[in-house]
Write a protein that holds these residues in place. Sequence first.
Motif, PDB file in Angstrom:
ATOM      1  N   LEU A 213     -72.439  38.137   1.742  1.00 34.62           N
ATOM      2  CA  LEU A 213     -73.706  38.725   1.307  1.00 34.62           C
ATOM      3  C   LEU A 213     -73.861  38.694  -0.213  1.00 34.62           C
ATOM      4  O   LEU A 213     -74.677  39.414  -0.773  1.00 34.62           O
ATOM      5  CB  LEU A 213     -73.809  40.174   1.796  1.00 34.62           C
ATOM      6  N   GLU A 320     -76.040  48.339   5.403  1.00 30.57           N
ATOM      7  CA  GLU A 320     -75.163  47.174   5.365  1.00 30.57           C
ATOM      8  C   GLU A 320     -73.988  47.301   6.319  1.00 30.57           C
ATOM      9  O   GLU A 320     -73.631  46.350   7.020  1.00 30.57           O
ATOM     10  CB  GLU A 320     -74.655  46.947   3.937  1.00 30.57           C
ATOM     11  N   LYS A 324     -72.744  44.284   8.917  1.00 35.74           N
ATOM     12  CA  LYS A 324     -71.834  43.412   8.176  1.00 35.74           C
ATOM     13  C   LYS A 324     -70.516  43.197   8.899  1.00 35.74           C
ATOM     14  O   LYS A 324     -69.991  42.083   8.936  1.00 35.74           O
ATOM     15  CB  LYS A 324     -71.573  43.989   6.786  1.00 35.74           C
ATOM     16  N   GLN A 339     -74.786  38.088  12.801  1.00 36.46           N
ATOM     17  CA  GLN A 339     -73.850  37.068  12.367  1.00 36.46           C
ATOM     18  C   GLN A 339     -73.937  35.793  13.202  1.00 36.46           C
ATOM     19  O   GLN A 339     -73.542  34.722  12.752  1.00 36.46           O
ATOM     20  CB  GLN A 339     -72.430  37.642  12.377  1.00 36.46           C
TER      21      GLN A 339
END
Length: 412
Positions: A213, A320, A324, A339
């Motif tokens: 990121l 996040e 993440k 993802q």
Amino acid sequence: MNNRFLPIGIQDFEKLRTFNNVYVDKTRYIYELARTSSPYFLSRPRRFGKSLLLSTMEYYFRGKKDLFKGLAIENMEKDWVEYPVVKISFGANSYATHDKLLSVLDDMLNDLETKFGFEKNSEDPAIRLKHLIQSANEKTGKQVVILIDEYDKPILDALYTEYEEQNRQELRSFYSPLKDCDQYIRFLFITGITKVSHVNIFSGLNQLNDISLTQSYSSICGVSESELEKYFMPEIEALAQSQEMSIEETKAKLAQMYDGYHFTHNVEGVYNPFCLLKCFSDKDFGSYWFESGTPSLLVKTLQNQPLELTTIINGRKAKEDQFKNYDPDSKNMLPVIYQSGYLTIKDFDKAKRIYTLDFPNREIEDGFINILLKKFVTVPYDDLGLAIGNLCDALELHDLDKALNIIKSAIA
């Protein structure tokens, strides 16, 4: 156009350059990364150029200067030192069982030991990897470069089976020498689709620098808008002619279909390179990402937790840490969806540190609805007309209430 070749499916940098394929120059990123000795991690969806990136790194660290003529790194690098490279790729096999993982690890280590001229010193993969790294350093007098591609595939292939935990523990053991051998390692780069919690996999490797990121590396894989025009104008012109469209109309259609990936906020959008190349090759705006296969990770997750479908359509607000990191022990499927490439970052509230996630482009939105929801949601054709077409229409009109009602009715 006669001497231009599109590198569809080519993952080897030497082959790409030798046969005069179009190459979107990413070498400046490699030079910047190589200036440090930090271990790096990069998460990107499938078909996004991760393997080609690692192959490019391999030839750079092997000192193959001739392959980089005309590229940015040619003028940036002055020394071109050759390092011993240990490249490990899990992409070419399936790992549905623990025995299969052990077999592949044995084959990979045999190949590496043969390459460096070493004898097999143990049946334990971790001990062999540690010996390989130390011995390569001693033999060459140089620190070792380690490149690991699709590190998470043995876990994802066994997801929600009895072998998932066995494969996770095996990999945790296998990767353990990476910390112990730090003094022998010049550079370490790891790629995967998911970022599985480091507590589960990279035990002790807490200094791993995750650039997934990071703004300065948002375009390290894929094709940015500026790169599209710089490298592919002949293909855009040919596509426009074939489709009887103007150049501007063609570019707008390309953006609608394949652009829109943002791996952080306030950055240029990125095109899926595989779909872009297929579009140029076929001169048609097809749905190539889904035609190449639906990721087993996403399928297994949707089968295991279908009710969560209602939380990801028409924009999802998230912090996040909610998208993440993938935790195999958690019921949060958002990291898997993000993802895997089905959602991307569309907006960011700086004050609240909240991201808005949504489908990156038309190809993914249509594919998700028409393929995945048809596969996992049985829509009844009753008097209310709850058909899959209605669901598509509802999402097209951003009618969230209607879409949710259709899904809830189907999975009730």
